[in-house]
Design a protein around this motif. Structure first.
Motif, PDB file in Angstrom:
ATOM      1  N   PHE A  75     -27.697  11.948  -1.913  1.00  0.00           N
ATOM      2  CA  PHE A  75     -26.392  11.476  -1.451  1.00  0.00           C
ATOM      3  C   PHE A  75     -25.307  11.803  -2.484  1.00  0.00           C
ATOM      4  CE2 PHE A  75     -23.257   7.942  -0.864  1.00  0.00           C
ATOM      5  CZ  PHE A  75     -22.767   8.364   0.362  1.00  0.00           C
ATOM      6  N   VAL A 101     -26.177   8.644   4.899  1.00  0.00           N
ATOM      7  CA  VAL A 101     -24.901   8.624   5.625  1.00  0.00           C
ATOM      8  C   VAL A 101     -25.038   7.892   6.953  1.00  0.00           C
ATOM      9  CG1 VAL A 101     -23.188  10.071   6.784  1.00  0.00           C
ATOM     10  CG2 VAL A 101     -24.051  10.725   4.543  1.00  0.00           C
ATOM     11  N   GLN A 105     -22.763   4.716   7.934  1.00  0.00           N
ATOM     12  CA  GLN A 105     -21.897   4.793   9.108  1.00  0.00           C
ATOM     13  C   GLN A 105     -22.264   3.739  10.151  1.00  0.00           C
ATOM     14  OE1 GLN A 105     -22.140   8.988  10.294  1.00  0.00           O
ATOM     15  NE2 GLN A 105     -20.058   9.249   9.566  1.00  0.00           N
ATOM     16  N   PHE A 152     -16.695  11.493   5.706  1.00  0.00           N
ATOM     17  CA  PHE A 152     -18.067  11.790   6.143  1.00  0.00           C
ATOM     18  C   PHE A 152     -18.081  12.943   7.156  1.00  0.00           C
ATOM     19  CE2 PHE A 152     -19.821   7.332   5.042  1.00  0.00           C
ATOM     20  CZ  PHE A 152     -20.197   7.786   3.800  1.00  0.00           C
ATOM     21  N   SER A 156     -20.226  16.096   6.150  1.00  0.00           N
ATOM     22  CA  SER A 156     -21.386  16.399   6.991  1.00  0.00           C
ATOM     23  C   SER A 156     -21.283  17.810   7.561  1.00  0.00           C
ATOM     24  CB  SER A 156     -21.494  15.388   8.138  1.00  0.00           C
ATOM     25  OG  SER A 156     -21.746  14.091   7.631  1.00  0.00           O
TER      26      SER A 156
END
Length: 245
Positions: A75, A101, A105, A152, A156
């Motif tokens: 991470f 993640v 989230q 994110f 991502s």
């Protein structure tokens, strides 16, 4: 790559194996023995963290930038390279960071839903035709959460590109996501593939480092966060209108 060709150490294009200079970019090539080693390990500041390669075959080849991939270390790598595409990301690092993640989230989504459906962020007075904000504190919190979600989203996306690079596929394959269902399955299969030693051709020495010290990544994040916040306000307003009518 066949036995008669190799990849240029500068531009990554296929060139004849005996060539001392790249016919495309003119870069001088390293001796064959040294280049074979470098093409199997990433070059740059983080080369020490790459897993050693003990064979020239892809059969047993593995690459992970983290010395010990895990939810925390992977991470951290995900955060560090959030705005970097000119690198690779090993299979273990990618999926460990994906798990981290997803958990984060999920928790933040629960909080966001509670805000949107319990505290109207935008109220429209149908009689006077005015709009006003009932809960400014909740709106600020929603914007803060949107900043995290926006970050994110970018991180991502770039991590998917780096994972494709690690399998020796271009990030252009992400256009397949525009094809309903089939495209998503194709990308998932690519993301699951093992590392390919030739994926090093996608790595560039001048990749972005310390993105948080640049101004343009923050502009992208804030713009995406503003759009997300506006969408949350509209959803919250529509939900409140339905409940009151």
């Amino acid at each position: 790559m066949d036995e008669e060709t190799k990849y240029c150490i500068n531009c990554g294009k296929k060139i004849p194996k005996p060539a001392e200079f790249c016919p495309f970019c003119g870069a001088k090539q390293k001796p064959l023995d040294e280049q074979q080693i470098n093409q199997e390990q990433p070059y740059g500041a983080d080369q020490e963290t790459a897993e050693p390669v003990v064979t020239n075959s892809n059969q047993n080849y593995r690459f992970n930038e983290s010395s010990q991939p895990g939810m925390v270390t992977s991470f951290k790598l995900y955060l560090t390279d959030a705005f970097t595409v000119s690198k690779r990301m090993g299979r273990a690092d990618y999926w460990w960071s994906y798990l981290a993640v997803t958990i984060i989230q999920f928790v933040l989504s629960i909080i966001t839903f509670q805000i949107v459906f319990n505290y109207p962020l935008l109220t429209v007075d149908s009689i006077e035709g005015e709009t006003y904000i009932d809960h400014p504190g909740m709106l600020i919190l929603a914007f803060f959460l949107s900043v995290i979600f926006a970050f994110f989203s970018v991180a991502s996306f770039t991590s998917m590109i780096r994972r494709l690079h690690d399998t020796n596929h271009s990030g252009q394959f992400l256009w397949l996501l525009l094809i309903p269902f089939v495209g998503s399955i194709a990308i998932l299969v690519m993301l699951i593939l093992k590392s390919d030693s030739q994926g090093v051709r996608f790595r560039k020495k001048d990749y972005l480092q310390n993105w948080y010290k640049k101004w343009w990544p923050w502009v992208i994040i804030l713009l995406l966060a503003a759009l997300d916040t506006l969408l949350l306000m509209l959803i919250s307003s529509a939900y409140a209108y339905i409940l009151n009518n």
